[in-house]
Design a protein around this motif. Structure first.
Motif, PDB file in Angstrom:
ATOM      1  N   GLU A   1     -11.112  -0.408   1.886  1.00  0.00           N
ATOM      2  CA  GLU A   1     -11.731   0.908   1.691  1.00  0.00           C
ATOM      3  C   GLU A   1     -11.745   1.269   0.204  1.00  0.00           C
ATOM      4  O   GLU A   1     -12.729   1.823  -0.304  1.00  0.00           O
ATOM      5  CB  GLU A   1     -10.948   1.963   2.471  1.00  0.00           C
TER       6      GLU A   1
ATOM      7  N   LYS B   1      -7.015  -0.539   4.302  1.00  0.00           N
ATOM      8  CA  LYS B   1      -6.913   0.456   3.221  1.00  0.00           C
ATOM      9  C   LYS B   1      -7.418  -0.114   1.896  1.00  0.00           C
ATOM     10  O   LYS B   1      -8.165   0.538   1.170  1.00  0.00           O
ATOM     11  CB  LYS B   1      -5.466   0.918   3.061  1.00  0.00           C
TER      12      LYS B   1
ATOM     13  N   LYS C   1      -3.373  -2.581   8.816  1.00  0.00           N
ATOM     14  CA  LYS C   1      -3.665  -1.320   8.122  1.00  0.00           C
ATOM     15  C   LYS C   1      -3.740  -1.482   6.599  1.00  0.00           C
ATOM     16  O   LYS C   1      -4.648  -0.915   5.969  1.00  0.00           O
ATOM     17  CB  LYS C   1      -2.640  -0.262   8.516  1.00  0.00           C
TER      18      LYS C   1
ATOM     19  N   THR D   1       0.797  -1.221   0.000  1.00  0.00           N
ATOM     20  CA  THR D   1       0.000   0.000   0.000  1.00  0.00           C
ATOM     21  C   THR D   1       0.832   1.276   0.000  1.00  0.00           C
ATOM     22  O   THR D   1       0.331   2.335  -0.402  1.00  0.00           O
ATOM     23  CB  THR D   1      -0.972   0.008   1.186  1.00  0.00           C
TER      24      THR D   1
END
Length: 284
Positions: free
Chosen positions: A212, A209, A205, A157
């Motif tokens: 999302e 992400k 995380k 990411t």
């Protein structure tokens, strides 16, 4: 008048008979539904759940791992040659897989096959991409689409929206068009060196992400460099991943679902060599 009353009485008798038959039919309907539901419930209870030994004994599905799809010359370093496949070669490989009768599958189907003996198409194969490179979208996905192939894109990411890497919009489009977006940590640090909050930074995380961005669950993870250890597996499970992917090394005997093998496609191979390696690497 007599005929009128006779017709009236006859009509009432017929109506009563119809109502009786309707009531009988309605009484039978719930019983039939109950029987069907009982059959469905029994089928659910009897669903196979394989243990680790059974999973390890099953025939492996070939899983290819690509990184860069770009041109390079003879002077390129050895790492570039191994981790990069020229666009023309990638196109030839996708065509060869199609001609040979391969059908791409995605991780959820692989999971069902391994754990519940779910069905697979003839000559199944999985095509995966690591490291979030932009050409995986512009060349890789576009070339696969010609043959109805879908792939798995393992995203680190930290790279999203950087030059020459996948953008949020491209990741979303890949997901929306039937490919799978999966996690490849935040910044590609090897899992064997994690401690403390590293698990949250590199596993939790990135998953959140990507979910999302795509609006869909992210359930799969690829180890950077294919390196793993047994201490990492409980953390990966706890972070909500259903399977994790390594490279062509030995699988874990206790948690084989978290050590699914893949093969790096080297840029030094021609198409014939890639096809032979695919067959030999995953033949038990």
């Amino acid at each position: 008048m007599k005929n009128y009353f006779a017709c009236l009485i006859l009509g009432l008798v017929i109506l009563e008979g119809c109502q009786s038959k309707a009531e009988e039919t309605n009484k039978e309907a719930p019983q039939k539904i109950t029987v069907v539901n009982e059959v469905e419930q029994k089928a659910e209870v009897q669903k196979v759940t394989n243990n680790a030994a059974t999973i390890l004994s099953k025939k492996e599905v070939p899983i290819l791992c690509y990184h860069n799809i770009k041109n390079f010359d003879a002077s390129a370093g050895p790492m570039t040659k191994v981790y990069s496949v020229k666009p023309a070669d990638f196109a030839a490989q996708m065509k060869a897989l199609s001609v040979a009768g391969y059908h791409t599958i995605l991780p959820a189907q692989l999971y069902e096959y391994l754990v519940h003996d779910g069905p697979l198409p003839s000559k199944p194969i999985m095509i995966t991409f690591d490291d979030t490179r932009g050409e995986q979208y512009s060349i890789g996905a576009a070339e696969m689409e010609k043959y109805g192939f879908k792939g798995v894109f393992f995203v680190m990411t930290v790279s999203i929206n950087r030059p020459n890497y996948l953008s949020k919009e491209q990741i979303k489009e890949l997901s929306d068009t039937g490919n799978v977006i999966a996690a490849h940590t935040w910044d590609h640090h090897m899992v064997t060196k994690y401690s403390g909050d590293d698990w949250n930074t590199q596993l939790v995380k990135p998953k959140a992400k990507l979910e999302e961005i795509t609006g869909t669950p992210v359930s799969y993870f690829a180890y950077p460099f294919g390196l793993w250890n047994t201490a990492a597996i409980p953390e990966i499970k706890k972070s909500g991943y259903q399977m994790a992917f390594i490279l062509s090394t030995k699988r874990d005997s206790i948690d084989p679902l978290y050590t699914i093998r893949r093969m790096i496609v080297s840029g030094t191979w021609n198409t014939e060599g890639m096809m032979k390696a695919t067959e030999s690497t995953f033949t038990k």
